[in-house]
Motif scaffolding. Structure first.
Motif, PDB file in Angstrom:
ATOM      1  N   VAL A  41       0.831  -1.196   0.000  1.00  0.00           N
ATOM      2  CA  VAL A  41       0.000   0.000   0.000  1.00  0.00           C
ATOM      3  C   VAL A  41       0.865   1.244   0.000  1.00  0.00           C
ATOM      4  N   ASP A  42       1.491   1.510  -1.152  1.00  0.00           N
ATOM      5  CA  ASP A  42       2.160   2.802  -1.320  1.00  0.00           C
ATOM      6  C   ASP A  42       1.162   3.719  -2.014  1.00  0.00           C
ATOM      7  N   ILE A  43       1.613   4.776  -2.628  1.00  0.00           N
ATOM      8  CA  ILE A  43       0.692   5.730  -3.253  1.00  0.00           C
ATOM      9  C   ILE A  43      -0.223   5.043  -4.263  1.00  0.00           C
ATOM     10  N   MET A  44       0.413   4.261  -5.138  1.00  0.00           N
ATOM     11  CA  MET A  44      -0.385   3.585  -6.164  1.00  0.00           C
ATOM     12  C   MET A  44      -1.320   2.570  -5.515  1.00  0.00           C
ATOM     13  N   GLY A  45      -0.817   1.875  -4.499  1.00  0.00           N
ATOM     14  CA  GLY A  45      -1.629   0.883  -3.812  1.00  0.00           C
ATOM     15  C   GLY A  45      -2.851   1.530  -3.168  1.00  0.00           C
ATOM     16  N   LYS A  46      -2.602   2.677  -2.558  1.00  0.00           N
ATOM     17  CA  LYS A  46      -3.699   3.424  -1.933  1.00  0.00           C
ATOM     18  C   LYS A  46      -4.725   3.821  -2.979  1.00  0.00           C
ATOM     19  N   ALA A  47      -4.212   4.240  -4.128  1.00  0.00           N
ATOM     20  CA  ALA A  47      -5.125   4.687  -5.191  1.00  0.00           C
ATOM     21  C   ALA A  47      -6.019   3.543  -5.636  1.00  0.00           C
ATOM     22  N   VAL A  48      -5.412   2.379  -5.783  1.00  0.00           N
ATOM     23  CA  VAL A  48      -6.196   1.223  -6.229  1.00  0.00           C
ATOM     24  C   VAL A  48      -7.249   0.869  -5.178  1.00  0.00           C
TER      25      VAL A  48
END
Lengths: 250, 232, 234
Positions: free
Chosen positions: B178-185
């Protein structure tokens, strides 16, 4: 006939040309002499619009141009009537010697390939490079490159050929071969304007000599007038530096 | 039907995404740290190793640069636990972050090794000779003269590699990080797919901003690094 | 070491069956992106007003957004807008008919164009200024100058970087599996998940891509050598 009047040019805060007039008659060979920074090269480059003058008018033949306000079409017109031989030859690196000369003929003057080749070969033989037609510029010496540059200019049959210190960047032993080619051209009464530091050479081949310093024409006249009988103090000072050359070759 | 682009939603989602910025930065820094060490070793072996070691190093570098990052990630993330289970360890739960970071580190180490190698090679041979001529040993010469110059030479290409790394870490989400992209998804899934453009444009802009800042810093460092050499 | 080597060997042809898809994505996006990139580079070289600034921003954004984000924006965003448009003119949603492959190629092409434009821009900037002056001095138009002299020389300088971009495209094509494109990586993932043979499959896949890159690098190196024998650079 080429005439420029009242040419002014500034580079940032430096005024390089402060109102210069120059007239070249058909078939005349003019040398422009002067110390570095006197504006001689800039003047030449304003004539063929490689630099844009801040002020000035130009007449070529019966056509008039404003050096400052010339349109793209007019600039192209002038560039097609003139040709330049550069200090650093500026041969087209990706073209052979032959192609360097024919490209101006085929692409700009729309000649057909066979005619262009004939013309190009004639001039290349004239400058002594008829045997290096398929070489690339990188394979030639500086002097040979410069001679190709002269052939390229000649082949275009321009109203005037502008020489921008053609031998200044050459090794000393190569200067002679280029000067003798230029002398040949001069003897055929092709209109030429030559900016050079080769004093003796200028004195020998020119019909008229112009001395520039600090952005203005200080004095102009025949070679005898300038070299033997300079009127202005600055001219005298400049010539002092080359006195030895002058005496030795006399 | 709806808006082309909801600026309000866009504005709302940015802080949520930024809350994952530390995670992304952490991954980048960890990957970079290990990548630099590995890359340095590989470059050193490539340049100074014996015939065997330098061949191995060359293969390592070629492999890490030639394998697509996703393929390497999958290989490490799934393959490593399986490998461990062959050797008798439990195949169960291996911590996620180290595996992901390891794959990024391996990948970037290949590029960094090449950056360092060409920077080292670009230092003029005469510098070595000069160091010898005043009596420095090879090591002293390296430490005091060659290495500093190599670092300056390497800065532009290493900087570009780091920027590449930052963008590459966006792939971590595919393994559940859950990095930035993970959070976005995650946000996207919770929204049932509404306002996707806003979410991903926001993600992109955050990465773009980070890269932009880094590029400016690199420019400054480059100019500083060149000052002493300019008077030469 | 219970590595199922037979399985590994068997999987190779299955994975390679999707090589055409990988090739299609890489080559097509390189061509489209390359042409667009060249166009952008020319626009910026001649400093065409408005467009110059616009593309400067374009290049900066495209090179700053991660490729994965661009892929998702194409895959989710484009259908969204297409659907909006269809609804507003009252026709059936066209986006349904567009295969994921198209979105992938679109996203990769756009991405490539930004990098290609920078390659050409720096190649053109690296050219000797005198070449352009010589063209002016004999009366060539800008178009003639670019076509006969500048672009050929820029190409020579640009080719190594373009080759690197192409190899990068091949590796980037693996991302397409995440939007349901059946290229090599996608096939590999399916195979691996079937019977949990992760190590075997992913080793094979990694090696296939690595060999592909090495092979192409050698081919391009030889081509560059042959090509540079004819043209002597100044």
């Amino acid at each position: 006939m080429i005439r420029v009047t009242n040419v002014h040019k500034k580079f940032k805060d430096l005024e390089v040309l402060r109102g210069v007039d120059l007239e070249v008659k058909d078939g005349e060979v003019i040398s422009i002499l002067g110390p570095s920074g006197s504006g001689k090269t800039t003047l030449l480059r304003c004539i063929n619009f490689l630099e844009k003058a801040d002020e000035g008018e130009m007449e070529i033949g019966d056509r008039k141009y404003s050096l400052k306000y010339a349109t793209k079409k007019q600039k192209l017109e002038v560039q097609r009537k003139t040709a330049m031989v550069f200090q650093l030859n500026n041969l087209f690196a990706n073209k052979t010697v032959l192609e360097n000369v024919t490209i101006g003929l085929t692409v700009v003057q729309k000649m057909n390939k066979a005619d262009a080749r004939r013309v190009a070969v004639r001039y290349l033989e004239k400058v002594g490079l008829g045997d290096r037609l398929s070489s690339y510029p990188a394979q030639l010496s500086g002097g040979q490159q410069q001679r190709v540059g002269i052939a390229r200019a000649l082949a275009l049959n321009p109203s005037v050929i502008l020489f921008d210190e053609p031998t200044s960047a050459l090794d000393p032993e190569l200067v002679g071969e280029v000067l003798s080619v230029i002398r040949q051209v001069a003897e055929e009464h092709i209109t030429m304007v030559i900016v050079t530091h080769e004093m003796a050479f200028a004195r020998d081949i020119s019909d008229k000599v112009v001395f520039m310093d600090g952005g203005v024409v200080v004095e102009s006249g025949t070679p005898e007038d300038i070299f033997l009988n300079p009127q202005k103090e600055r001219t005298v000072q400049f010539l002092q530096r080359f006195r030895q050359v002058g005496e030795a070759v006399k | 039907m709806g808006k082309l682009f909801s600026v309000s939603y866009f504005g709302n989602v940015i802080p949520k995404l930024l809350s994952a910025l530390p995670s992304t930065i952490g991954i980048v820094l960890a990957s970079l740290a290990f990548g630099l060490v590995l890359g340095f070793l590989a470059a050193a072996l490539r340049i100074r190793g014996g015939p065997v070691m330098s061949r191995i190093a060359a293969f390592y570098i070629s492999f890490m640069r030639g394998v697509p990052l996703i393929a390497l990630m999958l290989l490490v993330y799934f393959g490593f636990p399986q490998l461990m289970s062959f050797l008798g360890f439990e195949a169960g739960s291996w911590p996620k972050y180290p595996l992901v970071i390891a794959s990024f580190a391996l990948n970037v180490s290949g590029y960094l090794a090449e950056n360092m190698r060409s920077a080292y090679l670009s230092v003029d041979k005469s510098q070595f000779e000069a160091a010898h001529s005043i009596g420095m040993t090879g090591l002293q010469g390296f430490v005091h003269i060659i290495f500093p110059q190599a670092v300056t030479n390497a800065l532009p290409s290493v900087g570009n590699t780091v920027i590449m790394l930052i963008k590459d870490t966006a792939l971590a989400f595919s393994l559940g990080v859950v990095d930035i992209m993970g959070k976005a998804v995650l946000i996207n899934a919770r929204n049932y797919g509404a306002r996707q453009v806003e979410i991903f444009v926001a993600v992109g802009l955050i990465y773009w901003a980070v890269c932009f800042v880094l590029e400016r810093i690199l420019d400054l460092l480059e100019k500083r690094g060149r000052k002493p050499l300019r008077l030469g | 070491m219970r590595l199922d080597t037979q399985f590994m060997l068997d999987s190779i042809p299955i994975i390679l069956k999707a090589l055409p898809v990988t090739a299609f994505i890489s080559v097509f996006s390189m061509l489209l992106g390359g042409l667009l990139g060249l166009l952008i580079a020319l626009i910026r070289y001649y400093k065409i007003p408005v467009l110059d600034r616009l593309f400067r921003v374009y290049v900066s954004l495209i090179r700053g957004f991660p490729l994965m984000v661009q892929l998702y924006l194409a895959y989710f965003g484009l259908p969204f807008y297409i659907n909006m448009y269809c609804q507003s003119v009252g026709i059936d949603n066209l986006a349904k008919n567009i295969p994921p492959l198209a979105f992938a190629v679109f996203a990769f092409s756009v991405n490539t164009s930004a990098y290609v434009s920078e390659v050409f821009r720096s190649a053109l900037d690296s050219l000797d200024k005198g070449q352009r002056e010589a063209c002016s001095s004999i009366g060539m138009t800008s178009f003639q100058t670019m076509a006969h002299i500048l672009l050929p020389q820029a190409m020579v300088a640009a080719i190594p970087n373009l080759v690197n971009l192409f190899l990068g495209n091949i590796k980037a094509s693996t991302l397409a599996y995440m939007i349901s494109v059946h290229e090599m990586m996608g096939v590999a993932v399916v195979l691996a998940n079937r019977a949990y043979n992760y190590l075997e499959i992913y080793i094979v896949t990694a090696v296939i891509y690595w060999l592909l890159c090495v092979l192409l690098e050698r081919v391009f190196a030889r081509m560059e050598f042959r090509f540079s024998r004819y043209k002597v650079r100044v």
